[in-house]
Design a protein around this motif. Structure first.
Motif, PDB file in Angstrom:
ATOM      1  N   GLU A   1     -49.975 -17.886  -6.122  1.00 35.51           N
ATOM      2  CA  GLU A   1     -51.167 -18.003  -5.272  1.00 35.51           C
ATOM      3  C   GLU A   1     -51.205 -16.964  -4.140  1.00 35.51           C
ATOM      4  OE1 GLU A   1     -49.453 -21.358  -5.530  1.00 35.51           O
ATOM      5  OE2 GLU A   1     -50.477 -21.524  -7.464  1.00 35.51           O
ATOM      6  N   VAL A   2     -50.635 -15.802  -4.360  1.00 33.80           N
ATOM      7  CA  VAL A   2     -50.691 -14.706  -3.388  1.00 33.80           C
ATOM      8  C   VAL A   2     -51.355 -13.516  -4.066  1.00 33.80           C
ATOM      9  CG1 VAL A   2     -49.363 -13.109  -1.946  1.00 33.80           C
ATOM     10  CG2 VAL A   2     -48.624 -15.488  -2.196  1.00 33.80           C
ATOM     11  N   ASP A   3     -52.444 -12.994  -3.479  1.00 29.79           N
ATOM     12  CA  ASP A   3     -53.208 -11.947  -4.158  1.00 29.79           C
ATOM     13  C   ASP A   3     -52.715 -10.550  -3.769  1.00 29.79           C
ATOM     14  OD1 ASP A   3     -54.071 -12.025  -1.569  1.00 29.79           O
ATOM     15  OD2 ASP A   3     -56.214 -11.879  -2.043  1.00 29.79           O
ATOM     16  N   ALA A   4     -51.459 -10.279  -4.073  1.00 26.55           N
ATOM     17  CA  ALA A   4     -50.862  -8.960  -3.852  1.00 26.55           C
ATOM     18  C   ALA A   4     -49.967  -8.649  -5.049  1.00 26.55           C
ATOM     19  CB  ALA A   4     -50.059  -8.933  -2.553  1.00 26.55           C
ATOM     20  N   LEU A   5     -49.794  -7.356  -5.307  1.00 31.95           N
ATOM     21  CA  LEU A   5     -49.050  -6.949  -6.496  1.00 31.95           C
ATOM     22  C   LEU A   5     -47.645  -6.470  -6.125  1.00 31.95           C
ATOM     23  CD1 LEU A   5     -51.758  -5.150  -8.651  1.00 31.95           C
ATOM     24  CD2 LEU A   5     -51.149  -7.568  -8.511  1.00 31.95           C
ATOM     25  N   ASP A   6     -46.799  -6.464  -7.132  1.00 29.99           N
ATOM     26  CA  ASP A   6     -45.378  -6.157  -6.948  1.00 29.99           C
ATOM     27  C   ASP A   6     -44.919  -5.333  -8.148  1.00 29.99           C
ATOM     28  OD1 ASP A   6     -42.628  -6.136  -6.726  1.00 29.99           O
ATOM     29  OD2 ASP A   6     -42.388  -8.306  -6.756  1.00 29.99           O
ATOM     30  N   ALA A   7     -44.414  -4.117  -7.879  1.00 30.20           N
ATOM     31  CA  ALA A   7     -44.008  -3.236  -8.972  1.00 30.20           C
ATOM     32  C   ALA A   7     -42.825  -3.783  -9.758  1.00 30.20           C
ATOM     33  CB  ALA A   7     -43.665  -1.855  -8.417  1.00 30.20           C
ATOM     34  N   SER A   8     -42.030  -4.681  -9.167  1.00 28.08           N
ATOM     35  CA  SER A   8     -40.901  -5.237  -9.920  1.00 28.08           C
ATOM     36  C   SER A   8     -41.374  -6.031 -11.127  1.00 28.08           C
ATOM     37  CB  SER A   8     -40.042  -6.121  -9.025  1.00 28.08           C
ATOM     38  OG  SER A   8     -40.681  -7.347  -8.729  1.00 28.08           O
ATOM     39  N   LEU A   9     -42.641  -6.440 -11.119  1.00 32.06           N
ATOM     40  CA  LEU A   9     -43.154  -7.223 -12.243  1.00 32.06           C
ATOM     41  C   LEU A   9     -43.486  -6.356 -13.454  1.00 32.06           C
ATOM     42  CD1 LEU A   9     -45.228  -9.890 -10.327  1.00 32.06           C
ATOM     43  CD2 LEU A   9     -42.880 -10.012 -11.192  1.00 32.06           C
ATOM     44  N   LEU A  10     -43.265  -5.047 -13.347  1.00 33.03           N
ATOM     45  CA  LEU A  10     -43.241  -4.217 -14.555  1.00 33.03           C
ATOM     46  C   LEU A  10     -42.103  -4.657 -15.472  1.00 33.03           C
ATOM     47  CD1 LEU A  10     -43.834  -0.807 -12.787  1.00 33.03           C
ATOM     48  CD2 LEU A  10     -45.421  -1.894 -14.406  1.00 33.03           C
ATOM     49  N   MET A  11     -41.112  -5.330 -14.886  1.00 36.35           N
ATOM     50  CA  MET A  11     -40.005  -5.838 -15.690  1.00 36.35           C
ATOM     51  C   MET A  11     -40.449  -6.944 -16.641  1.00 36.35           C
ATOM     52  SD  MET A  11     -37.452  -3.969 -15.054  1.00 36.35           S
ATOM     53  CE  MET A  11     -36.130  -4.907 -15.789  1.00 36.35           C
TER      54      MET A  11
ATOM     55  N   ILE B   1     -51.060  -2.486 -11.663  1.00 33.35           N
ATOM     56  CA  ILE B   1     -49.966  -2.061 -10.786  1.00 33.35           C
ATOM     57  C   ILE B   1     -50.035  -0.561 -10.544  1.00 33.35           C
ATOM     58  CG2 ILE B   1     -47.460  -1.745 -10.706  1.00 33.35           C
ATOM     59  CD1 ILE B   1     -47.186  -4.525 -11.951  1.00 33.35           C
ATOM     60  N   ALA B   2     -50.229   0.214 -11.610  1.00 30.70           N
ATOM     61  CA  ALA B   2     -50.274   1.676 -11.456  1.00 30.70           C
ATOM     62  C   ALA B   2     -51.422   2.094 -10.554  1.00 30.70           C
ATOM     63  CB  ALA B   2     -50.403   2.332 -12.830  1.00 30.70           C
ATOM     64  N   ARG B   3     -52.539   1.395 -10.631  1.00 30.68           N
ATOM     65  CA  ARG B   3     -53.730   1.766  -9.841  1.00 30.68           C
ATOM     66  C   ARG B   3     -53.603   1.301  -8.395  1.00 30.68           C
ATOM     67  NH1 ARG B   3     -56.788  -0.666 -12.783  1.00 30.68           N
ATOM     68  NH2 ARG B   3     -57.185  -2.572 -11.613  1.00 30.68           N
ATOM     69  N   ARG B   4     -53.230   0.057  -8.194  1.00 29.94           N
ATOM     70  CA  ARG B   4     -53.254  -0.514  -6.843  1.00 29.94           C
ATOM     71  C   ARG B   4     -52.025  -0.167  -6.006  1.00 29.94           C
ATOM     72  NH1 ARG B   4     -57.039  -4.537  -5.785  1.00 29.94           N
ATOM     73  NH2 ARG B   4     -58.425  -5.018  -7.544  1.00 29.94           N
TER      74      ARG B   4
ATOM     75  N   TYR C   1     -44.610  -2.325  -3.227  1.00 29.78           N
ATOM     76  CA  TYR C   1     -45.700  -3.232  -2.888  1.00 29.78           C
ATOM     77  C   TYR C   1     -46.455  -2.558  -1.748  1.00 29.78           C
ATOM     78  CZ  TYR C   1     -42.214  -4.539   0.642  1.00 29.78           C
ATOM     79  OH  TYR C   1     -41.273  -4.491   1.631  1.00 29.78           O
ATOM     80  N   THR C   2     -47.648  -3.049  -1.455  1.00 30.32           N
ATOM     81  CA  THR C   2     -48.432  -2.481  -0.350  1.00 30.32           C
ATOM     82  C   THR C   2     -48.776  -3.513   0.713  1.00 30.32           C
ATOM     83  OG1 THR C   2     -50.453  -2.843  -1.651  1.00 30.32           O
ATOM     84  CG2 THR C   2     -49.446  -0.650  -1.749  1.00 30.32           C
TER      85      THR C   2
ATOM     86  N   ALA D   1     -46.185  -1.510   6.812  1.00 31.78           N
ATOM     87  CA  ALA D   1     -46.460  -1.110   5.429  1.00 31.78           C
ATOM     88  C   ALA D   1     -45.424  -0.088   4.977  1.00 31.78           C
ATOM     89  CB  ALA D   1     -47.854  -0.522   5.314  1.00 31.78           C
ATOM     90  N   THR D   2     -45.043  -0.137   3.698  1.00 31.35           N
ATOM     91  CA  THR D   2     -44.125   0.869   3.164  1.00 31.35           C
ATOM     92  C   THR D   2     -44.872   2.191   3.015  1.00 31.35           C
ATOM     93  OG1 THR D   2     -44.646   0.252   0.882  1.00 31.35           O
ATOM     94  CG2 THR D   2     -42.805  -0.873   1.934  1.00 31.35           C
ATOM     95  N   GLU D   3     -44.140   3.283   3.057  1.00 30.21           N
ATOM     96  CA  GLU D   3     -44.768   4.599   3.048  1.00 30.21           C
ATOM     97  C   GLU D   3     -44.482   5.392   1.776  1.00 30.21           C
ATOM     98  OE1 GLU D   3     -44.152   6.781   6.702  1.00 30.21           O
ATOM     99  OE2 GLU D   3     -43.825   4.909   7.798  1.00 30.21           O
TER     100      GLU D   3
END
Length: 606
Positions: free
Chosen positions: A456-466, A487-490, A501-502, A509-511
């Motif tokens: 229920e969190v509307d943010a993406l996480d690159a680790s979920l490419l796994m 993931i690649a787009r956002r 993540y962003t 925020a990460t850079e």
């Protein structure tokens, strides 16, 4: 980040193109530095062999080894420095002394060199006193004897005067036990035997047909990040190199994260290297079966001897990498709740239960260890935690944690089937179905077209490419392609690379792009049959290694600068796995065969 790495599974050292040992911690990975110019040009000390100016040499590795060569070309001639940490079999055991060997050889003309050595103790707060012997300098004031043994002029070294290099010079820096044998003979013999050891080790690696040079270098990096004495695997050689310019994300990575160890071990197993696994299992069993505090849960990170408390301290007397403070030792992450570790540890040690080469009926299998880890998955299946990225002060039901619950339970199901353990198999099957149902019911966001960072969190996480790389989603599942594209787009960081993540975290925020995430994306493209995209991204990543093929944790896509602790095992694991996914003989699935784990709760696109 133009440093070369040498090491022998007891310590690592970083050497820059100027001939300086910029980082060396003795006697262990997590000890104070003796040379720490990486973090402070004044308090860090130095051990520099150079033409006496700011000239940069050309660095390379002797083929298929961790032996570093730096060549200098000057108006007076050319010379080379061979740096290595001895490692070879001696008296049926691995010889890995706390000794650094530096061999300086003239190549043409009569080059001039200068030797500067100023060790430090207690992270730069102690300057030991040099005492001169007939052929060595002893440095008093440290916990153990530090000695430089050499055939070079001690007076010229003490006065930092230039000397003409007409014949090879040998330097052996030792901590604890000094070198008492013949200097020249020992240097030549140890070099030859160390070269032979590494080249034999590489020869025993299973390699993909493509990208072999990059895979070999990454494999050698992973190997020397294991502290062989206990079996622990550290995340990186250094501390406090920031993730980006101007950030305070400066952490100490010289400890054993369960997650990082899992990724390293699985990559090494893919290369058919298994002795690291056996060492790590000994480390793990000491943590779980001889607990120091009787704890029921596992921490995400421990010290390399199994220390539980890694209390974080700031060393405010050090200027930091390129002036970036704070400099930290210790890591607060040991206090975090990160429940993904249980599934990851199951994956890491599973070959001991499934590969006939490791199954010894006389010794018995530590099934109790697997059972204990599975029980932890059951206990913490729906518990919130700090997640893979170790959010400080944010607890959520992280999708990556659920994915690791699913993967760990899936693997135990296979172990139960292999060893005819019906109760274990039934329990594992129930847990992996529950984990999958939670992922599908609470973590898929139809509007985003992706699985989100947490329920229920509307943010993406690159680790979920796994989810693709571990086989949760296969190439026939339409959600897999939507998920990867989202993931690649956002999370795009520019130049085809991605952020982890962003969303805002404790530090903003990460850079920069997180390198393993970009390798995960290349691997996911390959496993989904999108070879052109995979090759393009992988080649971009290869082009962004340092000149020796080494990676840190992060990359500035605009400048190509590497940031974060170095070398970072995560990044090299990502390279190895992506290379195998791109290999034309690969079977197209991830760490384990997903045919065992398909469940009715895994939905296709609706």
């Amino acid at each position: 980040m133009d440093y070369g790495l040498v090491g022998n599974c007891q310590y690592n050292a970083l050497i820059d193109p100027n001939g300086n040992v910029a980082w060396l911690c003795w006697p262990r990975f997590d000890s104070s530095f003796l040379f720490g110019g990486l973090l402070d040009s004044n308090h860090g000390g130095r051990f520099r062999i150079s033409p006496g100016d700011d000239s940069r040499g050309e660095q390379s590795y002797l083929v298929n080894t961790n032996v570093l060569r730096t060549e200098f070309t000057t108006d007076r001639g050319r010379f080379e420095i061979i740096d290595f940490a001895p490692r070879f079999v001696l008296f049926e055991r691995y010889h890995k002394p706390t000794k650094l060997f530096r061999i300086v050889r003239p190549l043409s003309g009569e080059p001039v060199i200068r030797v500067e050595i100023e060790p430090k103790g207690d992270y730069g707060r102690v300057t030991p006193t040099p005492v001169f012997g007939s052929n060595h300098i002893r440095y008093n004031g440290l916990d153990q004897e530090l000695r430089l043994t050499t055939n070079a002029s001690l007076s010229m070294i003490a006065e930092q005067r230039d000397m003409v290099l007409r014949e090879p010079l040998y330097f052996v820096l030792s901590y604890g036990e000094p070198l008492e044998a013949n200097l020249e003979h020992t240097c030549k013999e140890f070099l030859e035997r160390t070269i032979q050891y590494w080249q034999t080790w590489v020869k025993h690696c299973y390699l993909p047909l493509e990208y072999q040079d990059a895979v070999i270098r990454s494999a050698l990096v992973l190997k020397i990040h294991q502290f062989e004495d206990t079996g622990a695997i550290i995340a990186a050689t250094t501390t406090s190199i920031p993730e980006a310019h101007g950030t305070v994300r400066n952490w100490d990575y010289r400890y054993c994260w369960m997650r990082d160890a899992m990724f390293s071990l699985l990559a090494l197993q893919r290369l058919t290297q298994f002795e690291e696994l056996e060492g790590f299992v000994s480390y793990l069993r000491n943590l779980t079966e001889v607990s120091q505090d009787g704890e029921t849960r596992l921490q995400p990170v421990y010290g390399i001897s199994g220390e539980h408390a890694l209390i974080e301290h700031i060393l405010d007397h050090l200027e930091g990498y390129r002036g970036h403070q704070p400099v930290r030792i210790g890591n607060q992450a040991y206090e975090h709740l990160q429940h993904d570790v249980y599934g990851e540890l199951i994956l890491a040690i599973s070959q001991l239960f499934l590969d006939r080469r490791f199954i010894n009926p006389e010794q018995g299998m530590p099934i109790t260890l697997i059972t204990r880890l599975l029980n932890h998955i059951e206990t913490y299946l729906e518990a919130k935690d700090a997640g893979l990225w170790e959010f400080r002060g944010i607890a959520q039901l992280h999708t990556f944690t659920l994915l690791m619950h699913w993967a760990g339970a899936s693997m135990v199901h296979q172990i139960g089937e292999t060893h005819d353990l019906p109760e274990l198999k039934t329990k594992a099957e129930a847990l992996h179905r529950r984990a999958s149902a939670l992922i599908e019911d609470r973590c898929w966001d139809e509007q985003l077209g992706a699985y989100t960072i947490a329920a229920e969190v509307d943010a993406l996480d690159a680790s979920l490419l796994m989810m693709i790389n571990l086989g949760y989603l296969d190439r026939d599942n339409p959600r897999a392609h939507r998920h990867v594209d989202a993931i690649a787009r956002r999370l795009d960081a520019g130049n085809g690379l991605i952020h982890r993540y962003t969303m805002q975290d404790d530090f903003g925020a990460t850079e920069n792009a997180f390198l393993i995430c970009s390798f995960w994306l290349a691997e996911a493209y390959a496993r989904l049959g999108r070879r052109a995209e995979a090759e393009a991204l992988f080649n971009t990543l290869l082009a962004n290694a340092n000149p020796l093929g080494l990676y840190s944790e992060d990359l500035d896509p605009k400048t190509g600068e590497l940031w974060g602790n170095f070398p970072q095992t995560y990044s090299h694991v990502g390279l190895i796995n992506a290379a195998f996914a791109l290999a034309r003989h690969d079977e197209g699935h991830g760490f384990f065969n997903p045919r065992y784990y398909r469940t009715s709760t895994q939905a296709s696109d609706q």
